[in-house]
Design a protein around this motif. Structure first.
Motif, PDB file in Angstrom:
ATOM      1  N   LEU A  89     -11.234  32.669 -32.452  1.00 35.83           N
ATOM      2  CA  LEU A  89     -11.719  33.838 -31.727  1.00 35.83           C
ATOM      3  C   LEU A  89     -13.220  33.756 -31.491  1.00 35.83           C
ATOM      4  O   LEU A  89     -13.705  34.087 -30.401  1.00 35.83           O
ATOM      5  N   ASP A  90     -13.972  33.301 -32.495  1.00 34.02           N
ATOM      6  CA  ASP A  90     -15.424  33.219 -32.319  1.00 34.02           C
ATOM      7  C   ASP A  90     -15.804  32.131 -31.328  1.00 34.02           C
ATOM      8  O   ASP A  90     -16.773  32.268 -30.573  1.00 34.02           O
ATOM      9  N   ALA A  91     -15.043  31.042 -31.297  1.00 37.99           N
ATOM     10  CA  ALA A  91     -15.325  29.978 -30.330  1.00 37.99           C
ATOM     11  C   ALA A  91     -15.056  30.455 -28.904  1.00 37.99           C
ATOM     12  O   ALA A  91     -15.836  30.175 -27.982  1.00 37.99           O
ATOM     13  N   GLU A  92     -13.960  31.182 -28.703  1.00 34.30           N
ATOM     14  CA  GLU A  92     -13.650  31.677 -27.370  1.00 34.30           C
ATOM     15  C   GLU A  92     -14.631  32.764 -26.945  1.00 34.30           C
ATOM     16  O   GLU A  92     -15.008  32.838 -25.766  1.00 34.30           O
ATOM     17  N   LEU A  93     -15.056  33.585 -27.891  1.00 38.79           N
ATOM     18  CA  LEU A  93     -16.053  34.608 -27.578  1.00 38.79           C
ATOM     19  C   LEU A  93     -17.379  33.957 -27.202  1.00 38.79           C
ATOM     20  O   LEU A  93     -18.025  34.349 -26.222  1.00 38.79           O
ATOM     21  N   ALA A  94     -17.787  32.958 -27.971  1.00 33.58           N
ATOM     22  CA  ALA A  94     -19.036  32.265 -27.671  1.00 33.58           C
ATOM     23  C   ALA A  94     -18.987  31.604 -26.303  1.00 33.58           C
ATOM     24  O   ALA A  94     -19.962  31.655 -25.537  1.00 33.58           O
ATOM     25  N   ALA A  95     -17.856  30.983 -25.969  1.00 30.71           N
ATOM     26  CA  ALA A  95     -17.716  30.332 -24.668  1.00 30.71           C
ATOM     27  C   ALA A  95     -17.802  31.353 -23.534  1.00 30.71           C
ATOM     28  O   ALA A  95     -18.455  31.110 -22.506  1.00 30.71           O
ATOM     29  N   ALA A  96     -17.165  32.498 -23.706  1.00 32.02           N
ATOM     30  CA  ALA A  96     -17.188  33.536 -22.673  1.00 32.02           C
ATOM     31  C   ALA A  96     -18.592  34.086 -22.486  1.00 32.02           C
ATOM     32  O   ALA A  96     -19.044  34.299 -21.349  1.00 32.02           O
ATOM     33  N   LEU A  97     -19.297  34.312 -23.576  1.00 33.90           N
ATOM     34  CA  LEU A  97     -20.646  34.858 -23.479  1.00 33.90           C
ATOM     35  C   LEU A  97     -21.621  33.830 -22.908  1.00 33.90           C
ATOM     36  O   LEU A  97     -22.532  34.168 -22.150  1.00 33.90           O
ATOM     37  N   MET A  98     -21.430  32.557 -23.259  1.00 36.93           N
ATOM     38  CA  MET A  98     -22.294  31.514 -22.719  1.00 36.93           C
ATOM     39  C   MET A  98     -22.059  31.291 -21.230  1.00 36.93           C
ATOM     40  O   MET A  98     -22.900  30.719 -20.531  1.00 36.93           O
ATOM     41  N   SER A  99     -20.917  31.747 -20.704  1.00 38.33           N
ATOM     42  CA  SER A  99     -20.635  31.563 -19.281  1.00 38.33           C
ATOM     43  C   SER A  99     -21.388  32.561 -18.411  1.00 38.33           C
ATOM     44  O   SER A  99     -21.409  32.432 -17.186  1.00 38.33           O
ATOM     45  N   ILE A 100     -22.013  33.563 -19.031  1.00 38.17           N
ATOM     46  CA  ILE A 100     -22.774  34.548 -18.272  1.00 38.17           C
ATOM     47  C   ILE A 100     -24.060  33.902 -17.755  1.00 38.17           C
ATOM     48  O   ILE A 100     -24.715  33.141 -18.456  1.00 38.17           O
ATOM     49  N   ASN A 101     -24.428  34.231 -16.539  1.00 39.08           N
ATOM     50  CA  ASN A 101     -25.645  33.686 -15.937  1.00 39.08           C
ATOM     51  C   ASN A 101     -26.855  33.920 -16.843  1.00 39.08           C
ATOM     52  O   ASN A 101     -27.036  35.005 -17.389  1.00 39.08           O
ATOM     53  N   ALA A 102     -27.693  32.889 -17.014  1.00 37.47           N
ATOM     54  CA  ALA A 102     -28.960  32.930 -17.751  1.00 37.47           C
ATOM     55  C   ALA A 102     -28.784  32.972 -19.264  1.00 37.47           C
ATOM     56  O   ALA A 102     -29.775  33.001 -19.985  1.00 37.47           O
ATOM     57  N   ALA A 103     -27.536  32.960 -19.770  1.00 36.98           N
ATOM     58  CA  ALA A 103     -27.326  32.913 -21.222  1.00 36.98           C
ATOM     59  C   ALA A 103     -27.675  31.523 -21.734  1.00 36.98           C
ATOM     60  O   ALA A 103     -27.224  30.519 -21.185  1.00 36.98           O
ATOM     61  N   LYS A 104     -28.472  31.452 -22.783  1.00 35.35           N
ATOM     62  CA  LYS A 104     -28.889  30.161 -23.341  1.00 35.35           C
ATOM     63  C   LYS A 104     -28.588  30.038 -24.831  1.00 35.35           C
ATOM     64  O   LYS A 104     -28.877  29.006 -25.431  1.00 35.35           O
ATOM     65  N   GLY A 105     -28.029  31.053 -25.432  1.00 40.02           N
ATOM     66  CA  GLY A 105     -27.687  30.957 -26.844  1.00 40.02           C
ATOM     67  C   GLY A 105     -26.792  32.105 -27.269  1.00 40.02           C
ATOM     68  O   GLY A 105     -26.918  33.225 -26.772  1.00 40.02           O
ATOM     69  N   VAL A 106     -25.845  31.813 -28.164  1.00 34.28           N
ATOM     70  CA  VAL A 106     -24.932  32.824 -28.706  1.00 34.28           C
ATOM     71  C   VAL A 106     -24.839  32.637 -30.207  1.00 34.28           C
ATOM     72  O   VAL A 106     -24.779  31.507 -30.702  1.00 34.28           O
ATOM     73  N   GLU A 107     -24.845  33.735 -30.941  1.00 35.45           N
ATOM     74  CA  GLU A 107     -24.604  33.664 -32.379  1.00 35.45           C
ATOM     75  C   GLU A 107     -23.641  34.761 -32.788  1.00 35.45           C
ATOM     76  O   GLU A 107     -23.605  35.835 -32.197  1.00 35.45           O
ATOM     77  N   ILE A 108     -22.824  34.459 -33.786  1.00 32.36           N
ATOM     78  CA  ILE A 108     -21.826  35.394 -34.297  1.00 32.36           C
ATOM     79  C   ILE A 108     -22.257  35.845 -35.690  1.00 32.36           C
ATOM     80  O   ILE A 108     -22.617  35.014 -36.528  1.00 32.36           O
ATOM     81  N   GLY A 109     -22.225  37.150 -35.932  1.00 27.19           N
ATOM     82  CA  GLY A 109     -22.608  37.653 -37.242  1.00 27.19           C
ATOM     83  C   GLY A 109     -24.051  37.326 -37.574  1.00 27.19           C
ATOM     84  O   GLY A 109     -24.955  37.544 -36.773  1.00 27.19           O
TER      85      GLY A 109
END
Length: 366
Positions: A235-255
């Protein structure tokens, strides 16, 4: 161009360009019998809509959504289900573009804007729509917000909410965190004291013709334990991938994210005690996900957005002929894309969770 679809059971395909006649999405996999009207979607699009303040792009788009398919209403649905509902077939949504100013981009028809995807698109496809960035434009995210509105309708008892927690060097004070405050200011700030600080910072950035980055935090409350899958369906991998697909996103962290690298095992472990309805966690360093599966705690993630690449300051670049030039980007742009990114982050989170819910229900029932 491939890869315009994401999701497994709850699948979203977006289409359209920044300066085309319209954009939209097709949502497939929504269960039947879900109450859904254009007003249910419009309320979320209005939160993302441009032109709502001097610190966002002045492009005036009403972002009025139309449902073209996948819903039905008659006397029986009104009597049994209260009105218009989904039929289980693909839901097609369309949003007209009404305020394009393509002439603003004539000077970059053959030039690559630094920091943009202009060169990467041209290198891959050999052709690009330079008007507002075409398919690479953040205008595409309006369709994601529309899809997220449908995802929220099928999430049982889950609340998805986002906040802006940093603009440039200025971060909110978590000791003053108030979720209600995010709806009372134009920056989605949970810290009222940070609003004038951000205003002063953005005013200086805007007058200088520059831009600044930001961090958005999202929280999904009410996600039960068990959603997601181990190994390749985390779930965290799919969430990170979805959030990173947003324009101008350069980093995602969970928790705790990158901060977990500074913690000890004792500090990072989310200790548990017996509660009335299952485990009671004493902390949430994991962000509500362990082993790729939700734990029942709130799912928490943060997304870092880079400064807007379209700035008035001249930058060195090249054109399609390989000539070195100096380029100053015209047009109407956000000095901080993070402000209008909050509804987009919420929408992508809702879509991932809706897909996880349907897959969980399909595999184990309930």
């Amino acid at each position: 161009m491939s890869h315009n679809t994401f999701g497994h059971l709850f699948r979203v395909t977006t289409w359209g360009e920044s300066h085309g006649p319209a954009l939209g999405c097709v949502v497939d996999g929504c269960p039947p019998g879900v109450p859904l009207t254009e007003a249910d979607i419009q309320v979320w699009l209005d939160k993302r809509r441009p032109g709502q303040g001097k610190f966002v792009t002045q492009r005036q788009e009403p972002d009025a959504v139309r449902i073209l398919s996948g819903v039905f209403e008659d006397e029986r649905t009104r009597e049994r289900l209260g009105g218009q509902v989904t039929t289980g077939t693909p839901i097609s949504l369309m949003i007209d573009n009404v305020d394009q100013r393509s002439r603003d981009y004539s000077e970059i028809a053959t030039a690559f804007r630094p920091g943009h995807a202009d060169y990467a698109y041209f290198a891959k496809y050999g052709v690009r729509d330079y008007r507002g960035g075409g398919r690479q434009s953040a205008r595409e995210t309006a369709a994601r917000v529309a899809a997220g509105a449908i995802a929220r309708k099928i999430l049982p008892g889950v609340t998805v909410r986002g906040a802006l927690v940093r603009i440039g060097p200025h971060a909110v004070n978590r000791g003053r965190w108030d979720w209600e405050e995010t709806g009372r200011n134009p920056f989605w700030s949970p810290d009222a004291a940070m609003v004038p600080v951000w205003e002063e910072h953005l005013e200086a950035i805007r007058k200088a013709g520059s831009s600044t980055g930001a961090v958005v935090e999202v929280e999904a409350v009410g996600v039960p334990a068990g959603w997601g899958a181990p190994v390749y369906g985390k779930l965290d991998a799919e969430l990170a991938a979805a959030l990173m697909s947003i324009n101008a996103a350069k980093g995602v962290e969970i928790g705790a994210g990158f901060a977990a690298a500074e913690l000890t095992g004792e500090e990072n472990a989310d200790e548990m005690r017996r509660g009335n309805d299952g485990p009671m966690f004493l902390s949430n360093s994991a962000g509500g996900i362990q082993g790729g599966i939700s734990t029942g705690q709130s799912v928490v993630a943060r997304v870092a957005f880079k400064p807007t690449s379209s700035i008035l300051t001249p930058r060195r670049t090249i054109n399609e002929a390989g000539e070195e030039i100096e380029l100053r980007t015209k047009g109407r742009h956000d000095p901080c894309v993070g402000i209008r990114a909050v509804p987009v982050v919420e929408a992508m989170t809702a879509c991932v969770l809706a897909d996880a819910f349907l897959r969980h229900r399909g595999q184990v029932g309930g």
